[in-house]
Each structure stands twice: as structure tokens, then as C-alpha cells.
Design a protein around this motif. Structure first.
Motif, PDB file in Angstrom:
ATOM      1  N   ALA A  98     -44.022  76.888  45.221  1.00  0.00           N
ATOM      2  CA  ALA A  98     -43.673  75.328  45.639  1.00  0.00           C
ATOM      3  C   ALA A  98     -44.847  74.446  45.860  1.00  0.00           C
ATOM      4  N   LEU A  99     -45.693  75.251  46.865  1.00  0.00           N
ATOM      5  CA  LEU A  99     -46.764  74.539  47.512  1.00  0.00           C
ATOM      6  C   LEU A  99     -48.041  74.463  46.511  1.00  0.00           C
ATOM      7  N   ALA A 100     -47.974  75.556  45.554  1.00  0.00           N
ATOM      8  CA  ALA A 100     -49.079  75.402  44.279  1.00  0.00           C
ATOM      9  C   ALA A 100     -48.700  74.515  43.481  1.00  0.00           C
ATOM     10  N   GLN A 101     -47.401  74.087  43.230  1.00  0.00           N
ATOM     11  CA  GLN A 101     -47.021  73.135  42.263  1.00  0.00           C
ATOM     12  C   GLN A 101     -47.490  71.831  42.985  1.00  0.00           C
ATOM     13  N   ILE A 102     -47.220  71.391  44.129  1.00  0.00           N
ATOM     14  CA  ILE A 102     -47.708  70.159  44.842  1.00  0.00           C
ATOM     15  C   ILE A 102     -48.910  70.310  45.426  1.00  0.00           C
ATOM     16  N   ALA A 103     -49.962  71.061  44.958  1.00  0.00           N
ATOM     17  CA  ALA A 103     -51.132  71.200  45.790  1.00  0.00           C
ATOM     18  C   ALA A 103     -52.040  70.135  45.684  1.00  0.00           C
ATOM     19  N   GLY A 104     -51.961  69.357  44.468  1.00  0.00           N
ATOM     20  CA  GLY A 104     -52.732  68.318  44.206  1.00  0.00           C
ATOM     21  C   GLY A 104     -52.381  66.786  44.767  1.00  0.00           C
ATOM     22  N   ALA A 105     -50.874  67.113  45.066  1.00  0.00           N
ATOM     23  CA  ALA A 105     -50.250  65.600  45.425  1.00  0.00           C
ATOM     24  C   ALA A 105     -50.990  65.014  46.769  1.00  0.00           C
ATOM     25  N   ARG A 106     -51.167  63.803  46.320  1.00  0.00           N
ATOM     26  CA  ARG A 106     -51.565  62.902  47.674  1.00  0.00           C
ATOM     27  C   ARG A 106     -50.626  61.656  47.778  1.00  0.00           C
ATOM     28  N   ALA A 107     -50.392  61.364  49.129  1.00  0.00           N
ATOM     29  CA  ALA A 107     -49.525  60.355  49.257  1.00  0.00           C
ATOM     30  C   ALA A 107     -49.996  59.484  50.321  1.00  0.00           C
ATOM     31  N   THR A 108     -49.824  58.101  50.442  1.00  0.00           N
ATOM     32  CA  THR A 108     -49.994  57.400  51.699  1.00  0.00           C
ATOM     33  C   THR A 108     -48.860  56.953  52.237  1.00  0.00           C
ATOM     34  N   THR A 109     -47.783  56.752  51.446  1.00  0.00           N
ATOM     35  CA  THR A 109     -46.647  56.230  51.921  1.00  0.00           C
ATOM     36  C   THR A 109     -45.342  57.291  51.788  1.00  0.00           C
ATOM     37  N   CYS A 110     -44.434  56.907  52.495  1.00  0.00           N
ATOM     38  CA  CYS A 110     -43.004  57.809  52.171  1.00  0.00           C
ATOM     39  C   CYS A 110     -42.527  58.096  50.947  1.00  0.00           C
ATOM     40  N   ASP A 111     -42.752  57.002  50.244  1.00  0.00           N
ATOM     41  CA  ASP A 111     -42.071  56.776  48.767  1.00  0.00           C
ATOM     42  C   ASP A 111     -42.819  57.649  47.904  1.00  0.00           C
ATOM     43  N   GLU A 112     -44.231  57.597  48.150  1.00  0.00           N
ATOM     44  CA  GLU A 112     -45.070  58.473  47.421  1.00  0.00           C
ATOM     45  C   GLU A 112     -44.718  59.814  47.775  1.00  0.00           C
ATOM     46  N   ALA A 113     -44.620  60.349  48.902  1.00  0.00           N
ATOM     47  CA  ALA A 113     -44.342  61.628  49.454  1.00  0.00           C
ATOM     48  C   ALA A 113     -43.037  62.428  48.941  1.00  0.00           C
ATOM     49  N   MET A 114     -41.986  61.233  48.846  1.00  0.00           N
ATOM     50  CA  MET A 114     -40.694  62.038  48.744  1.00  0.00           C
ATOM     51  C   MET A 114     -40.446  62.815  47.449  1.00  0.00           C
ATOM     52  N   PRO A 115     -41.176  62.460  46.012  1.00  0.00           N
ATOM     53  CA  PRO A 115     -41.070  63.525  45.030  1.00  0.00           C
ATOM     54  C   PRO A 115     -41.628  64.856  45.478  1.00  0.00           C
ATOM     55  N   ALA A 116     -42.840  64.980  45.932  1.00  0.00           N
ATOM     56  CA  ALA A 116     -43.316  66.205  46.206  1.00  0.00           C
ATOM     57  C   ALA A 116     -42.424  66.962  47.341  1.00  0.00           C
ATOM     58  N   VAL A 117     -41.864  66.218  48.500  1.00  0.00           N
ATOM     59  CA  VAL A 117     -41.063  66.658  49.496  1.00  0.00           C
ATOM     60  C   VAL A 117     -39.738  67.412  48.765  1.00  0.00           C
ATOM     61  N   ARG A 118     -39.172  66.431  47.845  1.00  0.00           N
ATOM     62  CA  ARG A 118     -38.096  67.011  47.340  1.00  0.00           C
ATOM     63  C   ARG A 118     -38.160  68.186  46.307  1.00  0.00           C
ATOM     64  N   LEU A 119     -39.313  68.149  45.565  1.00  0.00           N
ATOM     65  CA  LEU A 119     -39.853  69.485  44.906  1.00  0.00           C
ATOM     66  C   LEU A 119     -39.981  70.670  45.885  1.00  0.00           C
ATOM     67  N   LEU A 120     -40.531  70.311  47.016  1.00  0.00           N
ATOM     68  CA  LEU A 120     -40.703  71.491  47.975  1.00  0.00           C
ATOM     69  C   LEU A 120     -39.439  71.993  48.436  1.00  0.00           C
ATOM     70  N   LEU A 121     -38.617  71.232  48.768  1.00  0.00           N
ATOM     71  CA  LEU A 121     -37.354  71.533  49.263  1.00  0.00           C
ATOM     72  C   LEU A 121     -36.325  72.265  48.473  1.00  0.00           C
ATOM     73  N   GLU A 122     -36.295  71.715  47.055  1.00  0.00           N
ATOM     74  CA  GLU A 122     -35.461  72.341  46.033  1.00  0.00           C
ATOM     75  C   GLU A 122     -35.976  73.601  45.594  1.00  0.00           C
ATOM     76  N   ASP A 123     -37.325  73.867  45.454  1.00  0.00           N
ATOM     77  CA  ASP A 123     -38.000  75.189  45.194  1.00  0.00           C
ATOM     78  C   ASP A 123     -37.951  76.322  46.441  1.00  0.00           C
ATOM     79  N   GLY A 124     -37.842  75.728  47.458  1.00  0.00           N
ATOM     80  CA  GLY A 124     -37.674  76.717  48.658  1.00  0.00           C
ATOM     81  C   GLY A 124     -36.453  77.170  49.004  1.00  0.00           C
ATOM     82  N   ARG A 125     -35.404  76.530  48.171  1.00  0.00           N
ATOM     83  CA  ARG A 125     -33.935  77.288  48.442  1.00  0.00           C
ATOM     84  C   ARG A 125     -33.896  78.660  47.498  1.00  0.00           C
TER      85      ARG A 125
END
Length: 131
Positions: free
Chosen positions: A104-131
Motif C-alpha cells: 500500500a505504501l508503494a502505491q501511494i509513494a509519489g502522492a503529495r497533498a497539502t490539504t486533508c481533502d487531497e490526502a484522503m484518497p491516499a489514506v483511504r487506499l492505505l487503510l483498505e489495503d492494510g486490512r
């Protein structure tokens, strides 16, 4: 000679009487010492039997406590083995979760976010893949 024969017979008779008395006294002495020895031996035997009974009781208690300790050791060995098996299973599960997390970290390795709204897709992906 008859007086001399009577005197000799009386002397021999006296010697036999004295010898009989000495032998009777010696026999009495031997019998009493033997009886005393048997009495002392019987007392020692009784003391030894009492000590043996006491030691057998102590020995039985020790055998019982050793058996109890052996049962406790067997129980601890079984519990230890079960804990080790659970530890191996937990390590395997943690390794599997770690691999999922790394993927999951490898998938979001290049993600950059400055706000919560920009970070939520990466956080959601990280949480779903971590299950």
C-alpha cells in the motif's frame, strides 16, 4: 586301704562338685549375657523399625511432591509450546500485514497533498489495503 579309698573317693567327689558348680556358674553367665545381648538387639531392632517407618513416610511425601512437580513441569511445557505456536502464528500474521502495508505504501509513494481533502484518497487506499 578302705579308708584311703574312701578319702580318695571323697576328694574326687568334691572335685566333681566344685567343677559342676563352676560349670553351672559359667553356663549361667553365658546364658545371662546371651539373654542381655538378645534384649539389646531387640531394642535396637525396634528402634531401627521405627526409624524405617519414619523414613518411609518422608520418602513417600518426597515421591508425591516430585510427582506434583513433574506434573507442573509437564503443564508448563505444554503451555510454553502453545505460546510458542501462537508466537509463530502472530509473527506470520504480522509479516503478512507488513507486506500488505508495504504494498500500500508503494502505491501511494509519489502522492503529495497539502490539504486533508487531497490526502484522503491516499489514506483511504492505505487503510483498505492494510486490512
Amino acid at each position: 586301704m578302705s579308708a584311703l579309698g574312701a578319702l580318695a573317693a571323697g576328694a574326687v567327689s568334691g572335685i566333681w562338685k566344685a567343677a559342676a558348680i563352676v560349670l553351672a556358674a559359667a553356663l549361667l553367665l553365658v546364658a545371662s549375657s546371651t539373654g542381655t545381648g538378645w534384649w539389646l538387639a531387640a531394642g535396637d531392632r525396634d528402634t531401627a523399625r521405627a526409624a524405617l517407618v519414619l523414613e518411609q513416610g518422608v520418602s513417600g511425601q518426597l515421591r508425591a511432591s516430585i510427582s506434583e512437580q513433574n506434573r507442573a513441569i509437564d503443564g508448563m511445557a505444554k503451555v510454553t509450546l502453545a505460546a510458542q505456536e501462537r508466537g509463530v502464528a502472530a509473527q506470520a500474521a504480522a509479516a503478512a500485514k507488513g507486506k500488505k502495508y508495504d504494498a500500500a505504501l508503494a502505491q501511494i509513494a509519489g502522492a503529495r497533498a497539502t490539504t486533508c481533502d487531497e490526502a484522503m484518497p491516499a489514506v483511504r487506499l492505505l487503510l483498505e489495503d492494510g486490512r
